[in-house]
Design a protein around this motif. Structure first.
Motif, mmCIF file in Angstrom:
data_model
loop_
_atom_site.group_PDB
_atom_site.id
_atom_site.type_symbol
_atom_site.label_atom_id
_atom_site.label_comp_id
_atom_site.label_asym_id
_atom_site.label_seq_id
_atom_site.Cartn_x
_atom_site.Cartn_y
_atom_site.Cartn_z
ATOM 1 N N ALA A 33 0.815 -1.215 0.000
ATOM 2 C CA ALA A 33 0.000 0.000 0.000
ATOM 3 C C ALA A 33 0.846 1.262 0.000
ATOM 4 O O ALA A 33 0.601 2.175 -0.796
ATOM 5 C CB ALA A 33 -0.943 -0.005 1.205
ATOM 6 N N VAL A 34 1.839 1.322 0.871
ATOM 7 C CA VAL A 34 2.625 2.560 0.943
ATOM 8 C C VAL A 34 3.577 2.707 -0.240
ATOM 9 O O VAL A 34 3.818 3.814 -0.708
ATOM 10 C CB VAL A 34 3.376 2.715 2.284
ATOM 11 C CG1 VAL A 34 2.404 2.823 3.433
ATOM 12 C CG2 VAL A 34 4.369 1.623 2.511
ATOM 13 N N PHE A 41 10.198 7.102 -0.550
ATOM 14 C CA PHE A 41 11.366 7.274 -1.413
ATOM 15 C C PHE A 41 12.253 6.039 -1.292
ATOM 16 O O PHE A 41 11.969 5.122 -0.524
ATOM 17 C CB PHE A 41 12.102 8.575 -1.102
ATOM 18 C CG PHE A 41 12.659 8.686 0.298
ATOM 19 C CD1 PHE A 41 13.939 8.244 0.578
ATOM 20 C CD2 PHE A 41 11.906 9.259 1.318
ATOM 21 C CE1 PHE A 41 14.461 8.347 1.855
ATOM 22 C CE2 PHE A 41 12.429 9.374 2.597
ATOM 23 C CZ PHE A 41 13.705 8.916 2.873
ATOM 24 N N GLY A 42 13.314 5.984 -2.059
ATOM 25 C CA GLY A 42 14.139 4.786 -2.207
ATOM 26 C C GLY A 42 14.619 4.157 -0.914
ATOM 27 O O GLY A 42 14.525 2.933 -0.734
ATOM 28 N N GLN A 44 13.399 4.420 2.102
ATOM 29 C CA GLN A 44 12.262 3.860 2.818
ATOM 30 C C GLN A 44 11.793 2.555 2.180
ATOM 31 O O GLN A 44 11.496 1.596 2.887
ATOM 32 C CB GLN A 44 11.099 4.858 2.840
ATOM 33 C CG GLN A 44 11.338 6.080 3.684
ATOM 34 C CD GLN A 44 10.245 7.094 3.490
ATOM 35 O OE1 GLN A 44 9.828 7.368 2.364
ATOM 36 N NE2 GLN A 44 9.772 7.678 4.584
ATOM 37 N N ALA A 45 11.720 2.529 0.869
ATOM 38 C CA ALA A 45 11.288 1.319 0.167
ATOM 39 C C ALA A 45 12.230 0.160 0.467
ATOM 40 O O ALA A 45 11.781 -0.970 0.704
ATOM 41 C CB ALA A 45 11.209 1.580 -1.336
ATOM 42 N N ALA A 46 13.529 0.432 0.473
ATOM 43 C CA ALA A 46 14.507 -0.622 0.768
ATOM 44 C C ALA A 46 14.341 -1.121 2.199
ATOM 45 O O ALA A 46 14.391 -2.336 2.454
ATOM 46 C CB ALA A 46 15.926 -0.101 0.541
ATOM 47 N N LYS A 47 14.130 -0.227 3.142
ATOM 48 C CA LYS A 47 13.936 -0.629 4.542
ATOM 49 C C LYS A 47 12.636 -1.413 4.705
ATOM 50 O O LYS A 47 12.588 -2.398 5.451
ATOM 51 C CB LYS A 47 13.957 0.587 5.475
ATOM 52 C CG LYS A 47 15.310 1.253 5.595
ATOM 53 C CD LYS A 47 16.346 0.314 6.171
ATOM 54 C CE LYS A 47 17.661 1.001 6.398
ATOM 55 N NZ LYS A 47 18.697 0.093 6.902
ATOM 56 N N LEU A 48 11.595 -0.994 4.025
ATOM 57 C CA LEU A 48 10.334 -1.731 4.100
ATOM 58 C C LEU A 48 10.497 -3.160 3.584
ATOM 59 O O LEU A 48 9.958 -4.098 4.174
ATOM 60 C CB LEU A 48 9.247 -0.998 3.307
ATOM 61 C CG LEU A 48 8.658 0.234 3.977
ATOM 62 C CD1 LEU A 48 7.877 1.068 2.960
ATOM 63 C CD2 LEU A 48 7.775 -0.150 5.150
#
Length: 117
Positions: A33-34, A41-42, A44-48
């Protein structure tokens, strides 16, 4: 300043994922969803993705991030930065639980586990 920005970003991820889990949402649902929206951003996406996989191996150890948060608080009047102080207190509890050598995203796991206690 950079690491304070990073700390708040990491806390946003950890708190949001842990809150969603507490509300009964699967981590994969939250990540999908997020990531579909414009706010991630990049980094955050990698950490998620790492949280989704349960990978908390250190890229930036919680203990090092916490050190930087404490340094920032020592440099200013910490009464004016209450949110940063609360973040430091929360992260200190996680580090005290023996997770300081893990990636700072381990706060997600700690918050989830506390919710089930």
């Amino acid at each position: 300043m950079n690491n304070t920005w990073l700390a708040f970003t990491a806390e946003a991820i950890a708190s949001s994922v842990a809150l969603a889990r507490r509300l009964g949402l699967a981590t994969e649902t939250v990540v999908d969803a997020v990531e579909a929206g414009p706010l991630v951003f990049g980094w955050q996406a990698a950490k998620l993705q790492r949280i989704l996989k349960g990978d908390f191996s250190p890229q930036f150890a919680l203990s090092l991030a916490l050190k930087d948060v404490h340094l920032a608080l020592e440099a200013v009047d910490d009464d004016q930065f209450a949110a940063l102080g609360c973040l430091a207190d929360e992260w200190q509890k996680v580090a005290d639980d023996g997770l300081g050598d893990e990636d700072l995203t381990v706060v997600t796991r700690a918050l989830e586990q506390r919710a089930t206690r």
